[in-house]
Design an enzyme around this catalytic site. Sequence first.
Site, mmCIF file in Angstrom:
data_model
loop_
_atom_site.group_PDB
_atom_site.id
_atom_site.type_symbol
_atom_site.label_atom_id
_atom_site.label_comp_id
_atom_site.label_asym_id
_atom_site.label_seq_id
_atom_site.Cartn_x
_atom_site.Cartn_y
_atom_site.Cartn_z
ATOM 1 N N SER A 1 -6.486 0.346 -14.500
ATOM 2 C CA SER A 1 -7.582 0.545 -13.522
ATOM 3 C C SER A 1 -8.118 1.501 -13.929
ATOM 4 O O SER A 1 -7.942 2.520 -13.171
ATOM 5 C CB SER A 1 -7.373 -0.703 -12.447
ATOM 6 O OG SER A 1 -8.310 -1.020 -11.747
ATOM 7 N N TYR B 1 -4.974 0.682 -3.245
ATOM 8 C CA TYR B 1 -4.858 -0.358 -4.932
ATOM 9 C C TYR B 1 -4.834 1.755 -5.776
ATOM 10 O O TYR B 1 -4.775 1.202 -7.320
ATOM 11 C CB TYR B 1 -6.582 -0.995 -5.001
ATOM 12 C CG TYR B 1 -6.344 -1.759 -5.734
ATOM 13 C CD1 TYR B 1 -5.139 -2.439 -6.359
ATOM 14 C CD2 TYR B 1 -7.639 -1.588 -7.165
ATOM 15 C CE1 TYR B 1 -5.461 -2.882 -7.646
ATOM 16 C CE2 TYR B 1 -7.665 -1.860 -8.375
ATOM 17 C CZ TYR B 1 -6.925 -2.680 -9.219
ATOM 18 O OH TYR B 1 -6.610 -3.545 -10.444
HETATM 19 N N1 LIG Z 1 -9.436 -8.207 -13.435
HETATM 20 C C1 LIG Z 1 -9.890 -7.010 -13.463
HETATM 21 O O1 LIG Z 1 -11.149 -6.986 -13.379
HETATM 22 C C2 LIG Z 1 -8.773 -5.598 -13.847
HETATM 23 C C3 LIG Z 1 -9.047 -5.112 -13.851
HETATM 24 C C4 LIG Z 1 -8.631 -3.678 -14.069
HETATM 25 C C5 LIG Z 1 -7.099 -3.613 -13.317
HETATM 26 N N2 LIG Z 1 -6.657 -4.616 -13.855
HETATM 27 C C6 LIG Z 1 -5.508 -5.184 -13.449
HETATM 28 O O2 LIG Z 1 -4.783 -6.487 -14.518
HETATM 29 C C7 LIG Z 1 -3.808 -7.123 -14.140
HETATM 30 C C8 LIG Z 1 -3.958 -8.885 -14.625
HETATM 31 O O3 LIG Z 1 -4.627 -9.001 -13.161
HETATM 32 P P1 LIG Z 1 -5.781 -10.539 -13.244
HETATM 33 O O4 LIG Z 1 -7.320 -9.791 -13.379
HETATM 34 O O5 LIG Z 1 -4.864 -10.490 -14.556
HETATM 35 O O6 LIG Z 1 -5.297 -10.958 -11.604
HETATM 36 P P2 LIG Z 1 -4.379 -12.448 -11.096
HETATM 37 O O7 LIG Z 1 -5.338 -13.399 -11.553
HETATM 38 O O8 LIG Z 1 -4.664 -12.521 -9.695
HETATM 39 O O9 LIG Z 1 -2.639 -12.305 -11.656
HETATM 40 C C9 LIG Z 1 -2.070 -10.970 -10.975
HETATM 41 C C10 LIG Z 1 -0.823 -11.357 -11.382
HETATM 42 O O10 LIG Z 1 0.068 -10.727 -11.032
HETATM 43 C C11 LIG Z 1 1.097 -11.855 -10.021
HETATM 44 N N3 LIG Z 1 1.889 -11.214 -8.548
HETATM 45 C C12 LIG Z 1 1.133 -10.142 -7.583
HETATM 46 N N4 LIG Z 1 1.990 -9.994 -6.876
HETATM 47 C C13 LIG Z 1 3.175 -9.970 -7.395
HETATM 48 C C14 LIG Z 1 4.679 -10.437 -6.974
HETATM 49 N N5 LIG Z 1 4.765 -9.359 -6.305
HETATM 50 N N6 LIG Z 1 5.413 -10.140 -7.686
HETATM 51 C C15 LIG Z 1 4.874 -10.737 -9.062
HETATM 52 N N7 LIG Z 1 4.103 -11.520 -9.510
HETATM 53 C C16 LIG Z 1 3.139 -10.917 -8.978
HETATM 54 C C17 LIG Z 1 0.466 -12.866 -9.899
HETATM 55 O O11 LIG Z 1 0.830 -14.154 -9.183
HETATM 56 P P3 LIG Z 1 -0.192 -14.992 -8.252
HETATM 57 O O12 LIG Z 1 -0.629 -15.785 -9.407
HETATM 58 O O13 LIG Z 1 1.715 -16.098 -8.010
HETATM 59 O O14 LIG Z 1 -0.413 -14.465 -7.478
HETATM 60 C C18 LIG Z 1 -0.494 -13.119 -11.110
HETATM 61 O O15 LIG Z 1 0.221 -14.390 -11.601
HETATM 62 C C19 LIG Z 1 -3.343 -6.103 -12.767
HETATM 63 O O16 LIG Z 1 -2.306 -5.397 -13.463
HETATM 64 C C20 LIG Z 1 -4.698 -5.403 -12.470
HETATM 65 O O17 LIG Z 1 -4.620 -4.942 -11.633
HETATM 66 C C21 LIG Z 1 -7.359 -6.270 -13.449
#
Ligand SMILES: NC(=O)c1ccc[n+]([C@@H]2O[C@H](COP(=O)([O-])OP(=O)(O)OC[C@H]3O[C@@H](n4cnc5c(N)ncnc54)[C@H](OP(=O)(O)O)[C@@H]3O)[C@@H](O)[C@H]2O)c1
Length: 305
Positions: free
Chosen positions: A159, A185
Amino acid sequence: MPQIKTTFGFHSTAEEVVNGIDLSETRIIVTGGSSGIGIETARTLALSGAEVTLAVRNVEAGNIVAANIKETTSNPKVAVAHLDLADLASVREFVGSWRGPLHILINNAGIMALPELVRTREGYEMQFATNFLGHFALTVGLHRFLATANGARVVSLSSSANMIAPVIFDDLHFNFLPYEPFVAYGQSKTANVLFAVEATRRWMDEGIFVNAVNPGAIATNLQKHTGGLKTPPERRKTIQQGAATSVLVAVSPLLAGIGGRYFEDCNEASTVSQRPSDFRGGVAPYALNPDNAARLWTIAQTLIS
Ligand SMILES: NC(=O)c1ccc[n+]([C@@H]2O[C@H](COP(=O)([O-])OP(=O)(O)OC[C@H]3O[C@@H](n4cnc5c(N)ncnc54)[C@H](OP(=O)(O)O)[C@@H]3O)[C@@H](O)[C@H]2O)c1
């Protein structure tokens, strides 16, 4: 080494990136494949014929997503398996049930900015444990399956928050420092970059290359603790655009033999000497530092054993 530039960019979608690439012989795991970027990453890879396993902590949610992906891609090779990255026993169980070569591992799952300090059973800070340590244990556990793939790639979701904090080697779990949600984070997302650096150094001779990506700013469940996405509209991405850099790094022939680097907007990012006020992009030098990477690996091995 020259910075990697591609013909894709900020607006590119995952489907555009994968267009023309045949993945019918490719076996892929996507962690956190039941929400947000993970869903679109998995869907796009399935569209190109890959066998995709959604590694999720909520199997019921995973099954619903898998059924939808099968229907929308006409690809029946979509499986669901339980994985709780914050629970090292669960990671071991997942690894123990894996069979056969693994061509691509996408370490996508993540949590962000838990408002209070939460610890795992072992006493580890929850964001570090979930975003980095669980993925470290998973990837090291799956190493032998990656090694038998004859050319494997691992994608480590980082990120722009890498620029908020280095890995705080003297106090990884906030035993002394006051807990700050975004510092924790940022630390975990820097650790995700350092992992790519050291894993590539260790495993490139086995044909395994690991890169880190920043997907961009995408409204998902990730922002549930922070009152939603605050990024100005013109700098936000759709989820398909958010999955593009992960998919590029996972499958594009443009990146064959490339590892230990940080990508965003489908291109390798520049290093920056200080945190930009607007987070417009870049990676902090401490996140790519090979000594930091080796040090973190050694510590992580101790923490998971
Ligand atoms: N969205 C953004 O703007 C952004 C920006 C920079 C980086 N990122 C990175 O992109 C990645 C995906 O994020 P996203 O935006 O798609 O978020 P999201 O919709 O919240 O998806 C995150 C996923 O991680 C799973 N997760 C959380 N804790 C876990 C655990 N203990 N064991 C297994 N799975 C777990 C969640 O499961 P549950 O559904 O069960 O909670 C969910 O499926 C992350 O690594 C995030 O840091 C995102």
